[in-house]
Design a protein around this motif. Structure first.
Motif, mmCIF file in Angstrom:
data_model
loop_
_atom_site.group_PDB
_atom_site.id
_atom_site.type_symbol
_atom_site.label_atom_id
_atom_site.label_comp_id
_atom_site.label_asym_id
_atom_site.label_seq_id
_atom_site.Cartn_x
_atom_site.Cartn_y
_atom_site.Cartn_z
ATOM 1 N N SER A 54 4.906 -5.502 19.054
ATOM 2 C CA SER A 54 3.859 -6.399 18.555
ATOM 3 C C SER A 54 3.666 -7.581 19.489
ATOM 4 C CB SER A 54 4.201 -6.934 17.163
ATOM 5 O OG SER A 54 5.110 -8.005 17.273
ATOM 6 N N GLN A 55 2.447 -8.137 19.448
ATOM 7 C CA GLN A 55 2.139 -9.342 20.222
ATOM 8 C C GLN A 55 2.982 -10.519 19.758
ATOM 9 O OE1 GLN A 55 -2.254 -10.033 20.390
ATOM 10 N NE2 GLN A 55 -2.342 -8.073 19.320
ATOM 11 N N ASN A 56 3.288 -10.565 18.445
ATOM 12 C CA ASN A 56 4.066 -11.692 17.913
ATOM 13 C C ASN A 56 5.452 -11.767 18.537
ATOM 14 O OD1 ASN A 56 2.099 -12.626 15.987
ATOM 15 N ND2 ASN A 56 2.534 -10.809 14.796
ATOM 16 N N ALA A 57 6.054 -10.591 18.767
ATOM 17 C CA ALA A 57 7.379 -10.571 19.396
ATOM 18 C C ALA A 57 7.302 -11.090 20.831
ATOM 19 C CB ALA A 57 7.944 -9.149 19.373
ATOM 20 N N VAL A 58 6.248 -10.689 21.544
ATOM 21 C CA VAL A 58 6.077 -11.153 22.938
ATOM 22 C C VAL A 58 5.928 -12.672 22.957
ATOM 23 C CG1 VAL A 58 4.653 -11.034 25.013
ATOM 24 C CG2 VAL A 58 4.985 -8.974 23.625
ATOM 25 N N LYS A 59 5.068 -13.193 22.084
ATOM 26 C CA LYS A 59 4.814 -14.643 22.064
ATOM 27 C C LYS A 59 6.089 -15.424 21.783
ATOM 28 C CE LYS A 59 -0.010 -14.015 20.729
ATOM 29 N NZ LYS A 59 -0.943 -13.905 19.585
ATOM 30 N N GLY A 121 10.343 -7.993 14.359
ATOM 31 C CA GLY A 121 10.152 -8.955 13.276
ATOM 32 C C GLY A 121 10.866 -8.476 12.025
ATOM 33 N N ASN A 122 10.921 -9.331 11.016
ATOM 34 C CA ASN A 122 11.695 -9.022 9.799
ATOM 35 C C ASN A 122 11.080 -7.895 8.961
ATOM 36 O OD1 ASN A 122 9.543 -10.881 9.241
ATOM 37 N ND2 ASN A 122 10.426 -11.284 7.246
ATOM 38 N N LEU A 123 9.767 -7.660 9.097
ATOM 39 C CA LEU A 123 9.134 -6.616 8.288
ATOM 40 C C LEU A 123 8.734 -5.401 9.122
ATOM 41 C CD1 LEU A 123 6.805 -8.694 5.885
ATOM 42 C CD2 LEU A 123 9.140 -7.900 5.507
ATOM 43 N N ARG A 124 9.392 -5.192 10.226
ATOM 44 C CA ARG A 124 9.039 -4.070 11.090
ATOM 45 C C ARG A 124 9.263 -2.723 10.391
ATOM 46 N NH1 ARG A 124 13.338 -1.494 10.754
ATOM 47 N NH2 ARG A 124 15.280 -1.892 11.867
ATOM 48 N N ARG A 125 8.477 -1.717 10.784
ATOM 49 C CA ARG A 125 8.616 -0.376 10.228
ATOM 50 C C ARG A 125 9.864 0.285 10.822
ATOM 51 N NH1 ARG A 125 5.126 0.218 5.918
ATOM 52 N NH2 ARG A 125 4.219 2.222 6.398
ATOM 53 N N ASP A 126 10.396 1.280 10.132
ATOM 54 C CA ASP A 126 11.675 1.889 10.525
ATOM 55 C C ASP A 126 11.549 2.991 11.582
ATOM 56 O OD1 ASP A 126 13.008 0.284 8.708
ATOM 57 O OD2 ASP A 126 12.838 1.743 7.095
ATOM 58 N N ILE A 127 10.328 3.476 11.818
ATOM 59 C CA ILE A 127 10.197 4.723 12.587
ATOM 60 C C ILE A 127 10.790 4.642 13.996
ATOM 61 C CG2 ILE A 127 7.819 4.258 13.375
ATOM 62 C CD1 ILE A 127 7.488 7.434 12.796
ATOM 63 N N SER A 167 1.813 -5.035 6.408
ATOM 64 C CA SER A 167 2.216 -6.239 5.659
ATOM 65 C C SER A 167 1.030 -6.837 4.915
ATOM 66 C CB SER A 167 2.783 -7.298 6.610
ATOM 67 O OG SER A 167 3.798 -6.755 7.413
ATOM 68 N N ALA A 168 -0.152 -6.808 5.542
ATOM 69 C CA ALA A 168 -1.350 -7.343 4.889
ATOM 70 C C ALA A 168 -1.733 -6.476 3.687
ATOM 71 C CB ALA A 168 -2.495 -7.430 5.883
ATOM 72 N N VAL A 169 -1.546 -5.159 3.815
ATOM 73 C CA VAL A 169 -1.794 -4.250 2.679
ATOM 74 C C VAL A 169 -0.881 -4.632 1.520
ATOM 75 C CG1 VAL A 169 -1.582 -1.863 1.864
ATOM 76 C CG2 VAL A 169 -2.592 -2.316 4.115
#
Length: 223
Positions: A54-59, A121-127, A167-169
């Motif tokens: 994700s972009q958030n992790a890069v930032k 991030g804390n809500l990352r998917r497990d795949i 997460s938005a869903v």
């Protein structure tokens, strides 16, 4: 009389993105249903290759005082925008894919002898981590940002809803229901989060970007 189309975006759009919908005579309501923020973390044990999904992790990593040391390593990433931010900041992206599942498969098939550090991030998917584990690939994980849900009750009429993350869903469905609205999703992972709730009126963007989601909305209602 032409029916007015009302769309809810579950994140605030950039002015030029919103304008595309306005120009197509689509009324847009915008609310941020999630917020992300960087968190402090240690870079004590980092493996030979880096993974960003994700972009958030890069930032978040770009704010770390030791980020320059990481630029000597190869990067595997998910998302064109993630790749662009990495390359603009001097990282060498070896492999990029649209989805975590594709990246996990490429690593497992071709780069399985390498070791990895996954910035998540804390809500990352497990795949991704699960696939690496199942294939015996050496990796560790450093949590570098957190996502918080901001559920909001929406009472305005809406014909369609724009979703940009699982997460938005989750956040939207905490206090709202989906009936006949068309759900426009940035990608398959976001769509799966809806399908898990037995919601089927879904349109998935051809490419996972905000602009492509907007293109799908305009094409759908122009038809």
């Amino acid at each position: 009389m032409i029916k007015q189309i009302n769309i809810l975006s579950t994140k605030k759009l950039l002015p030029n993105q919103k304008q595309l919908l306005v120009d197509a005579s689509i009324l847009v309501i915008e609310e941020n249903f999630i917020e992300t923020k960087s968190k402090s973390f240690e870079l004590s044990k980092v493996n030979d290759n880096l993974i960003f999904s994700s972009q958030n992790a890069v930032k978040s990593v770009l704010n770390h005082p030791k980020q320059e040391e990481l630029k000597l390593k190869n990067v595997f990433c998910v998302g064109l925008k993630t790749k662009t931010i990495l390359e603009d900041n001097g990282f060498n992206v070896l492999v990029d894919t649209d989805y975590s599942s594709d990246l996990a498969e490429i690593i497992s098939l071709i780069y399985n002898k390498e070791s990895y550090t996954f910035f998540s991030g804390n809500l990352r998917r497990d795949i991704l981590p699960n696939t690496l584990k199942e294939n015996g690939i050496t990796f560790n994980e450093i949590e570098v940002y957190e996502t918080n849900l901001i559920p909001k009750k929406i009472t305005t009429k809406r014909d369609g809803i724009l979703f940009f993350s699982p997460s938005a869903v989750e956040s939207y469905l905490k206090v709202n229901r989906i009936k006949n609205e068309i759900c426009f999703c940035i990608g398959e992972t976001t769509a799966e989060a809806l399908e898990e709730k037995e919601i089927t009126n879904i349109v998935i963007a051809a490419e996972p970007s905000v602009e492509n989601v907007i293109d799908e909305v305009i094409a759908y209602y122009n038809n």
